[in-house]
Design an enzyme around this catalytic site. Sequence first.
Site, mmCIF file in Angstrom:
data_model
loop_
_atom_site.group_PDB
_atom_site.id
_atom_site.type_symbol
_atom_site.label_atom_id
_atom_site.label_comp_id
_atom_site.label_asym_id
_atom_site.label_seq_id
_atom_site.Cartn_x
_atom_site.Cartn_y
_atom_site.Cartn_z
ATOM 1 N N ASP A 1 0.869 -1.096 -0.026
ATOM 2 C CA ASP A 1 -0.005 0.072 0.025
ATOM 3 C C ASP A 1 0.775 1.082 -0.035
ATOM 4 O OD1 ASP A 1 0.820 0.474 2.818
ATOM 5 O OD2 ASP A 1 -0.963 -0.404 3.618
ATOM 6 N N GLU B 1 3.799 1.447 2.166
ATOM 7 C CA GLU B 1 4.870 0.248 2.099
ATOM 8 C C GLU B 1 4.416 -0.971 2.765
ATOM 9 O OE1 GLU B 1 7.563 1.803 0.127
ATOM 10 O OE2 GLU B 1 7.054 3.778 0.497
ATOM 11 N N GLU C 1 7.465 14.693 8.698
ATOM 12 C CA GLU C 1 6.365 13.699 8.306
ATOM 13 C C GLU C 1 5.468 13.669 9.247
ATOM 14 O OE1 GLU C 1 7.562 9.533 6.801
ATOM 15 O OE2 GLU C 1 7.249 9.649 8.996
HETATM 16 C C1 BGC Z 1 5.723 6.496 3.542
HETATM 17 C C2 BGC Z 1 5.381 6.468 1.918
HETATM 18 C C3 BGC Z 1 6.382 7.660 1.279
HETATM 19 C C4 BGC Z 1 7.806 7.284 1.811
HETATM 20 C C5 BGC Z 1 8.588 8.807 1.340
HETATM 21 C C6 BGC Z 1 7.002 6.241 3.948
HETATM 22 O O1 BGC Z 1 7.331 6.375 5.174
HETATM 23 O O2 BGC Z 1 4.907 5.356 3.942
HETATM 24 O O3 BGC Z 1 4.135 7.016 1.739
HETATM 25 O O4 BGC Z 1 6.119 7.583 -0.042
HETATM 26 O O5 BGC Z 1 7.795 7.414 3.258
HETATM 27 O O6 BGC Z 1 8.023 10.067 1.788
#
Ligand code: BGC
Length: 410
Positions: free
Chosen positions: A179, A182, A363
């Site tokens: 998903d 990941e 994030e």
């Molecule tokens: C997230 C992904 C994202 C990646 C880079 C991961 O922790 O699950 O959705 O693409 O970080 O931002």
Amino acid sequence: MSVDSTVTSPVLNTGWLYENSLRVILANQAPTGAIIASPNFGQYGYSWFRDGAFIALALADTGRPETIEAARRFHGWVNATIRRYRDLALNAIAKVKAGQTLDPVTDVLHCRYTVDGEPSQDDWVPFQIDGFGTWLYVLAEYCQRLEPAQAATELAGYSDAIVLLVDYLGALWQTPNYDCWEEHGDKIATSTLAALYGGLSRVADLAAYRPGDGVLENAATTAKNTAKDIKAYILAKGTVLDPVSAQRYLTKYCGGADPGELAGAVDSNLLWAAVPYGLWPVDDPLITTTVEKILRDLVASGQPDGTAGAHRYARDSYFGGGEWLLLTAWLAVVRLDQGDTAGAKALLGWIERQASPDGDMPEQTFEHMNRPDMLNHWIETWGEVANPLVWSHASYVTLVNRLRSAGLLD
Ligand code: BGC
């Protein structure tokens, strides 16, 4: 950099944070057009189709010449990368059609690359197909920002990649894959299907710029049919009845025989089914019930009051399972479209308060963690949480753009 350089002092108000977000986005675009997910978090030093497409959406939405140009360069990078791995995609399509099992590492298009288009070398399985749907959707949005004649000229070089993706997604959409977080490569994530619907349903818009391109027109018809099948599949397998409201809502995974511990769970990524992908309007009971459940289960205060942001999902333990800025921004966009302007602005304020003193947006942040016991594990494994995360900045830019368009912000 050519964004508005008159706004430079680190005053963390909306005007400054917005300009700073554009600076962060442009600073993380490579000369190839690729956009890396985060500059100082090792695992994220790659360009993902998913992150990059959401970022390109914000760039196109912003509508300044330099942001449109940055979006154009990103699309060019995606186009070149997909064309480069064409044989891999054709082989995957043939295997699926022959009923063979795909190797999720060697048989599929990767989801993230170095800025030069080499597949990432890491432990995360690269089989995620949502980003291709997101990209098709965002490419259509980008074209809307151009003069039709210019869109037609640019798209001339894109037909092969678009047609290939329509075939690839048409063949693979029912194959379980990782998903957008990941995770759970053994399942079909409803948000992945929503992304595919979003992209495939826009191929007709892309084909409309190129009348007479029969191959693209045929692809548009195929894409439309696949999108229709995907929507029906989501309704059949990706919804359950909410005992609180006696209405159906979207679930994180499409159930099937063994949804296990995640049965009935929601994920904030389901917001995208409504906006941007438009599977259902924001006032459809399926969406209103899903949003209410997301608020109940994934926002600590249970409402968009600006005291809490959105978690990914209730059992998330990655970096303790904090609140994600990008998802909070999309929750705000959905609330805005639902007419809750106070909620949208309160969530905007929450995001702004999560920025570091220098204006970087991480994030996730940690006031209300699902699993505080897991935070140190992740810090010891990979270091501090990604900051800045370019996708956080892009989602914030999208939110500000939409609040401004609605006349709710200067
Ligand atoms: C997230 C992904 C994202 C990646 C880079 C991961 O922790 O699950 O959705 O693409 O970080 O931002």
